[in-house]
Design a protein around this motif. Structure first.
Motif, PDB file in Angstrom:
ATOM      1  N   LEU A 275       0.801  -1.214  -0.143  1.00 39.96           N
ATOM      2  CA  LEU A 275      -0.027  -0.102   0.113  1.00 39.96           C
ATOM      3  C   LEU A 275       0.916   1.236   0.066  1.00 39.96           C
ATOM      4  O   LEU A 275       1.765   1.487   0.979  1.00 39.96           O
ATOM      5  CB  LEU A 275      -0.742   0.089   1.207  1.00 39.96           C
ATOM      6  CG  LEU A 275      -1.776   1.095   1.344  1.00 39.96           C
ATOM      7  CD1 LEU A 275      -2.864   1.257   0.115  1.00 39.96           C
ATOM      8  CD2 LEU A 275      -2.555   1.267   2.536  1.00 39.96           C
ATOM      9  N   LEU A 276       0.956   2.020  -1.076  1.00 40.65           N
ATOM     10  CA  LEU A 276       1.689   3.201  -1.166  1.00 40.65           C
ATOM     11  C   LEU A 276       0.790   4.460  -1.376  1.00 40.65           C
ATOM     12  O   LEU A 276      -0.336   4.319  -1.274  1.00 40.65           O
ATOM     13  CB  LEU A 276       2.306   3.282  -2.568  1.00 40.65           C
ATOM     14  CG  LEU A 276       3.138   2.094  -2.949  1.00 40.65           C
ATOM     15  CD1 LEU A 276       4.135   2.313  -4.213  1.00 40.65           C
ATOM     16  CD2 LEU A 276       4.209   1.510  -1.631  1.00 40.65           C
ATOM     17  N   LYS A 277       1.438   5.574  -0.836  1.00 39.72           N
ATOM     18  CA  LYS A 277       0.774   7.081  -0.634  1.00 39.72           C
ATOM     19  C   LYS A 277       1.550   7.702  -1.783  1.00 39.72           C
ATOM     20  O   LYS A 277       2.902   7.521  -1.854  1.00 39.72           O
ATOM     21  CB  LYS A 277       0.900   7.358   0.564  1.00 39.72           C
ATOM     22  CG  LYS A 277       0.577   8.975   0.719  1.00 39.72           C
ATOM     23  CD  LYS A 277       0.761   9.576   2.238  1.00 39.72           C
ATOM     24  CE  LYS A 277       0.295  10.994   2.222  1.00 39.72           C
ATOM     25  NZ  LYS A 277       0.388  11.680   3.809  1.00 39.72           N
ATOM     26  N   LEU A 278       0.801   8.438  -2.527  1.00 44.54           N
ATOM     27  CA  LEU A 278       1.324   9.580  -3.393  1.00 44.54           C
ATOM     28  C   LEU A 278       0.887  10.829  -3.204  1.00 44.54           C
ATOM     29  O   LEU A 278      -0.394  11.201  -2.731  1.00 44.54           O
ATOM     30  CB  LEU A 278       0.978   9.408  -4.829  1.00 44.54           C
ATOM     31  CG  LEU A 278       1.211  10.287  -5.779  1.00 44.54           C
ATOM     32  CD1 LEU A 278       2.586  10.615  -6.088  1.00 44.54           C
ATOM     33  CD2 LEU A 278       0.406  10.196  -7.128  1.00 44.54           C
TER      34      LEU A 278
ATOM     35  N   ALA B  21       0.942  17.242  -4.142  1.00 39.35           N
ATOM     36  CA  ALA B  21       1.323  18.301  -4.195  1.00 39.35           C
ATOM     37  C   ALA B  21       3.111  18.129  -4.474  1.00 39.35           C
ATOM     38  O   ALA B  21       3.371  19.016  -5.243  1.00 39.35           O
ATOM     39  CB  ALA B  21       1.417  19.074  -2.872  1.00 39.35           C
ATOM     40  N   THR B  22       3.607  17.204  -4.162  1.00 39.36           N
ATOM     41  CA  THR B  22       4.910  16.924  -4.356  1.00 39.36           C
ATOM     42  C   THR B  22       5.398  15.867  -5.100  1.00 39.36           C
ATOM     43  O   THR B  22       6.496  16.035  -5.828  1.00 39.36           O
ATOM     44  CB  THR B  22       5.908  16.711  -2.822  1.00 39.36           C
ATOM     45  OG1 THR B  22       5.536  15.309  -2.437  1.00 39.36           O
ATOM     46  CG2 THR B  22       5.604  17.524  -1.994  1.00 39.36           C
ATOM     47  N   GLY B  23       4.256  15.014  -5.597  1.00 35.24           N
ATOM     48  CA  GLY B  23       4.795  13.872  -6.484  1.00 35.24           C
ATOM     49  C   GLY B  23       5.642  12.791  -5.866  1.00 35.24           C
ATOM     50  O   GLY B  23       5.810  12.027  -6.647  1.00 35.24           O
ATOM     51  N   ALA B  24       5.816  12.969  -4.554  1.00 33.89           N
ATOM     52  CA  ALA B  24       6.399  11.873  -3.662  1.00 33.89           C
ATOM     53  C   ALA B  24       5.816  10.598  -3.199  1.00 33.89           C
ATOM     54  O   ALA B  24       4.618  10.865  -2.973  1.00 33.89           O
ATOM     55  CB  ALA B  24       7.094  12.634  -2.411  1.00 33.89           C
ATOM     56  N   PHE B  25       6.146   9.589  -3.630  1.00 31.13           N
ATOM     57  CA  PHE B  25       5.568   8.151  -3.127  1.00 31.13           C
ATOM     58  C   PHE B  25       6.233   7.947  -1.904  1.00 31.13           C
ATOM     59  O   PHE B  25       7.532   8.108  -1.399  1.00 31.13           O
ATOM     60  CB  PHE B  25       6.105   7.269  -4.016  1.00 31.13           C
ATOM     61  CG  PHE B  25       5.241   7.255  -5.422  1.00 31.13           C
ATOM     62  CD1 PHE B  25       4.082   6.777  -5.315  1.00 31.13           C
ATOM     63  CD2 PHE B  25       5.633   7.649  -6.449  1.00 31.13           C
ATOM     64  CE1 PHE B  25       2.980   6.503  -6.682  1.00 31.13           C
ATOM     65  CE2 PHE B  25       5.092   7.567  -7.583  1.00 31.13           C
ATOM     66  CZ  PHE B  25       3.826   6.981  -7.586  1.00 31.13           C
ATOM     67  N   SER B  26       5.533   7.286  -0.968  1.00 34.26           N
ATOM     68  CA  SER B  26       5.991   6.627   0.304  1.00 34.26           C
ATOM     69  C   SER B  26       5.248   5.426   0.421  1.00 34.26           C
ATOM     70  O   SER B  26       3.937   5.152   0.175  1.00 34.26           O
ATOM     71  CB  SER B  26       5.814   7.616   1.542  1.00 34.26           C
ATOM     72  OG  SER B  26       4.396   8.021   1.704  1.00 34.26           O
ATOM     73  N   THR B  27       5.856   4.309   1.198  1.00 33.05           N
ATOM     74  CA  THR B  27       5.130   3.198   1.641  1.00 33.05           C
ATOM     75  C   THR B  27       4.441   3.428   2.847  1.00 33.05           C
ATOM     76  O   THR B  27       4.948   3.499   3.851  1.00 33.05           O
ATOM     77  CB  THR B  27       6.288   2.100   1.699  1.00 33.05           C
ATOM     78  OG1 THR B  27       6.744   1.991   0.323  1.00 33.05           O
ATOM     79  CG2 THR B  27       5.680   0.813   1.910  1.00 33.05           C
ATOM     80  N   VAL B  28       3.242   2.962   2.913  1.00 29.84           N
ATOM     81  CA  VAL B  28       2.204   2.941   3.970  1.00 29.84           C
ATOM     82  C   VAL B  28       2.515   1.589   4.912  1.00 29.84           C
ATOM     83  O   VAL B  28       2.967   1.522   5.943  1.00 29.84           O
ATOM     84  CB  VAL B  28       0.877   3.167   3.783  1.00 29.84           C
ATOM     85  CG1 VAL B  28       0.138   2.793   5.114  1.00 29.84           C
ATOM     86  CG2 VAL B  28       0.503   4.298   3.094  1.00 29.84           C
ATOM     87  N   THR B  29       2.529   0.412   4.061  1.00 27.90           N
ATOM     88  CA  THR B  29       2.772  -0.796   4.721  1.00 27.90           C
ATOM     89  C   THR B  29       3.139  -1.861   3.652  1.00 27.90           C
ATOM     90  O   THR B  29       2.405  -1.560   2.342  1.00 27.90           O
ATOM     91  CB  THR B  29       1.565  -1.318   5.684  1.00 27.90           C
ATOM     92  OG1 THR B  29       2.077  -2.266   6.362  1.00 27.90           O
ATOM     93  CG2 THR B  29       0.284  -1.541   5.039  1.00 27.90           C
TER      94      THR B  29
END
Length: 303
Positions: free
Chosen positions: A95-98, A101-109
């Protein structure tokens, strides 16, 4: 918890979905291939769009169809928090978050299993699993808990009030109330990859097998057909005016539940898309196919 038959054929897929092209002709063969792939192997599909844009089409890329993020695999489902972020579920269990505003991805879990659907509400993601598991993930921390398990293969998911609703491979809508046990609230709905609610609490599904758009009262289980004879409809969504949007191949269509009137919205040209996620603001988000990034479709609800 109600006794239900669990799928024995769950197959984990790689992060990128396989490219499959189906034309709008050959309805019987197309439906058989689509449902066979989705139910037996959990695969998703892409549908080829026309080569030339006609008047009124949405051409990608353009001001109405903008690429907002590079390739990040191919998500099987996308949900907006309506607060500047998209959440992407992958068949590999991530599950990823985009951040828009910044276009940055991060991993939720990670490690959530063979995922199929995602809905976001009140700081949590509600996620369906092909193996018959419904999970809740706290977005701020990535912590998770299982809300229901041992169900048939699950696909669409939506929240209404304090209840999570899911569609399953048996053509049912299953309700999972907070703190309660799962129960079937509607049957005979065919195969729907998505699920959406209007403000009054009526549920909408798109039956890919029989080409129907259905409205269901989840309190009584009563279902009526809003539209039919659509080739493998997907991507069921409801806007702020309770108009229902769905995708047929590369064509976005709309139906008014109050009148039954069905209309053409736009053809999406230049992308192979299987579904889109319509947000409260009227923008829609989609994956452009394997490796083609994430795209924003603007102005659908104003057409």
């Amino acid at each position: 918890m109600d006794s239900m038959v669990r799928s024995r054929t769950a197959t984990r897929l790689p992060l990128d979905r396989p490219a499959r092209s189906l034309t709008r002709r050959g309805r019987t063969l197309g439906v058989a291939l689509a449902l066979g792939a989705l139910l037996a192997s959990g695969a998703t599909m892409t549908l080829a769009g026309p080569a030339v844009a006609a008047t009124g089409d949405i051409k990608c890329p353009s001001t109405e169809c903008a690429r907002i993020a590079p390739a990040a695999g191919s998500p099987v489902a996308i949900a907006s928090d309506n607060a500047g972020a998209l959440y992407l579920a992958y068949s590999g269990g991530d599950l990823l978050k985009l951040d828009l505003a910044t276009g940055a991805f991060s991993t939720v879990t990670t490690g959530l299993g063979n995922l199929r659907g995602v809905a976001v509400a009140d700081g949590s993601a509600y996620i369906t699993n092909f193996d018959g598991v419904l999970q809740q993930v706290t977005l701020a921390t990535g912590s998770r808990r299982t809300l229901a398990s041992g169900l048939p293969s699950l696909f669409g998911v939506a929240r209404f009030g304090t209840t999570t609703y899911v569609t399953d491979g048996n053509g049912e809508i299953v309700a999972v109330p907070d703190g309660g046990s799962s129960r079937v609230v509607a049957t005979g709905l065919g195969f729907s990859y998505g699920l959406a609610f209007d403000k009054a609490g009526l549920a909408y599904t798109a039956d890919m097998g029989q080409g129907r758009i259905l409205q269901t009262n989840v309190t009584t289980g009563a279902t009526r057909v809003l539209a039919s004879e659509n080739y493998e409809p997907t991507s069921i969504s409801v806007d702020g005016n309770s108009l229902v949007y769905f995708l047929v191949g590369d064509e976005v269509k709309r139906v008014n539940p109050a009148t039954g009137a069905q209309s053409h919205v736009a053809n999406i040209v230049g992308l192979n898309i299987f579904s889109f996620s319509l947000t409260a603001s009227g923008e829609a988000y989609t994956s452009g196919g394997s490796g083609d990034g994430l795209w924003r479709l603007s102005g659908l609800t104003s057409r």
